[in-house]
Design an enzyme around this catalytic site. Structure first.
Site, mmCIF file in Angstrom:
data_model
loop_
_atom_site.group_PDB
_atom_site.id
_atom_site.type_symbol
_atom_site.label_atom_id
_atom_site.label_comp_id
_atom_site.label_asym_id
_atom_site.label_seq_id
_atom_site.Cartn_x
_atom_site.Cartn_y
_atom_site.Cartn_z
ATOM 1 C CB THR A 106 -0.847 -0.001 1.305
ATOM 2 O OG1 THR A 106 -1.858 -0.993 1.209
ATOM 3 C CG2 THR A 106 -1.532 1.320 1.563
ATOM 4 N NE ARG B 6 -9.186 -7.217 1.313
ATOM 5 C CZ ARG B 6 -8.209 -6.351 1.569
ATOM 6 N NH1 ARG B 6 -7.819 -5.507 0.648
ATOM 7 N NH2 ARG B 6 -7.620 -6.345 2.741
ATOM 8 N N GLY C 146 -10.468 -3.237 1.200
ATOM 9 C CA GLY C 146 -9.636 -3.219 2.403
ATOM 10 C C GLY C 146 -9.879 -1.990 3.263
ATOM 11 C CG ASP C 147 -6.648 -0.977 5.831
ATOM 12 O OD1 ASP C 147 -6.382 -1.667 4.830
ATOM 13 O OD2 ASP C 147 -5.773 -0.378 6.487
ATOM 14 C CB THR D 287 0.816 -0.535 5.126
ATOM 15 O OG1 THR D 287 1.144 -1.759 4.445
ATOM 16 C CG2 THR D 287 1.966 -0.165 6.032
ATOM 17 N N GLY D 288 -1.002 -3.096 6.058
ATOM 18 C CA GLY D 288 -1.118 -4.391 6.733
ATOM 19 C C GLY D 288 -2.459 -4.989 6.381
ATOM 20 N N GLY E 244 -5.854 -5.518 5.825
ATOM 21 C CA GLY E 244 -6.898 -4.521 6.006
ATOM 22 C C GLY E 244 -8.063 -4.951 6.870
#
Ligand code: ASP
Length: 317
Positions: free
Chosen positions: A176, A204, A206-207, A227-228, A230
């Site tokens: 990200t 999908r 993500g965050d 980042t990681g 989500g």
């Protein structure tokens, strides 16, 4: 100019050093420096934090080294579905897009949503159409695809077919780009853009485009881009949690960010990282993985870029 600062990340999924050539590492650091310079140019000429984070993220999206824009991850159907968000800490205005497929720079579409002021988050084809209608540059989806992502997708899918259990590397799970900035008027902003992760299920989200999960900015408190994995950041409302820890819990930026990355998020056994900036201070970018692409320019104008533990001091911006 007094009090301006800028930070960025390019994802907490860096490969082990030995798995990529030194030339590749050097080029990724160069691209980080270029992205920082793009944002700094705006801040140092009196521009807004909002414009600075957008310009920084555009440069990161254009680089094939990072999982956003050109070089983004592929879904299980070998397509790109891109997410991005931007937030202005001055008035809490925010704009985001998810599952866009044709916007060259998804962060520009997110900014257009913010400027349009009728929605915070637009999705899918309608988001692409909105971006095109306000003049954001569009591309054929093949523009985003790099050989590295195709190879990684094929490998993941072959492994899944043979039933072999091989855990994905952090580099396949994460990626990200994001930026945080403080301008000369003391305003904060944050921006995040991502392709998600390779072999993600179609549809999908993500965050990154979820305000308060992967992206947040509030003047006087903090700006943050995450980042990681989500799903965990969404469930933990991680970006807002950072602000709440500081505002209601009285934690310092460093304590709040370290608690989140090394305790709250790590308790889910995920790799996690973030770039953060306090109301007056310098960027702080903790991560719990092998490395995280990152860089910052302090209020004194000193630029640093890094991929792993070693910091490369570039001197004055
Ligand atoms: N947070 C991003 C997402 O879940 C991916 C990442 O940063 O690793 O979409």
């Amino acid at each position: 100019m007094a009090g301006i600062a800028l930070g960025l990340h390019g994802g907490c999924g860096t490969l082990e050093r030995s798995l990529q050539s030194e030339a590749d590492w050097a080029e990724s650091r160069e691209h980080i420096a270029l992205a920082l310079r793009a944002g700094w140019k705006i801040l140092s000429s009196g521009g807004t934090a909002l414009d600075a984070v957008q310009a920084t993220v555009v440069m990161m999206e254009d680089s094939p080294h990072f999982n956003a824009g050109h070089g983004a991850a592929l879904t299980a159907r070998a397509e790109h579905e891109l997410d991005a968000a931007i937030m202005d800490g001055n008035n809490l205005a925010a704009g985001a897009v998810c599952m866009v497929r044709r916007v060259r720079n998804p962060i520009e579409a997110a900014r257009a949503v913010l400027d349009g002021a009728t929605a915070v988050l637009l999705a899918g084809d309608a988001a692409d159409e909105f971006a095109a209608s306000v003049g954001v540059s569009m591309v054929d989806p093949s523009y985003f695809t790099t050989q590295r992502r195709i190879d990684a997708l094929l490998l993941l899918q072959q492994l899944a077919q043979t039933g072999a259990f091989v855990p994905a590397t952090e580099a396949e799970k994460h990626g990200t780009v994001g930026a945080v900035a403080r301008d000369a008027n003391g305003h904060l902003a944050a921006a995040t853009s991502t392709g998600g992760f390779n072999n993600k299920p179609p549809g999908r989200i993500g965050d990154s485009p979820i305000i308060g999960a992967g992206t947040y900015a509030h003047d006087g408190i903090c700006a943050v881009s995450c980042t990681g994995q989500g799903e965990i950041f969404i469930r933990r409302v991680a970006a807002y949690d950072l602000a709440a820890r500081m505002q209601y819990g009285g934690q310092s930026l460093q304590d709040a960010a370290n608690t989140l990355v090394f305790d709250t998020l790590a308790s889910h056994k995920i790799g996690a990282g973030m770039v953060t900036l306090g109301a007056t201070g310098n960027p702080f970018a903790p991560y719990n993985t092998l490395g995280m692409y990152r860089g910052w320019i302090t209020t004194e104008g000193d630029m640093t870029v890094a991929t792993h533990a070693e910091l490369h001091n570039i001197g004055k911006a």
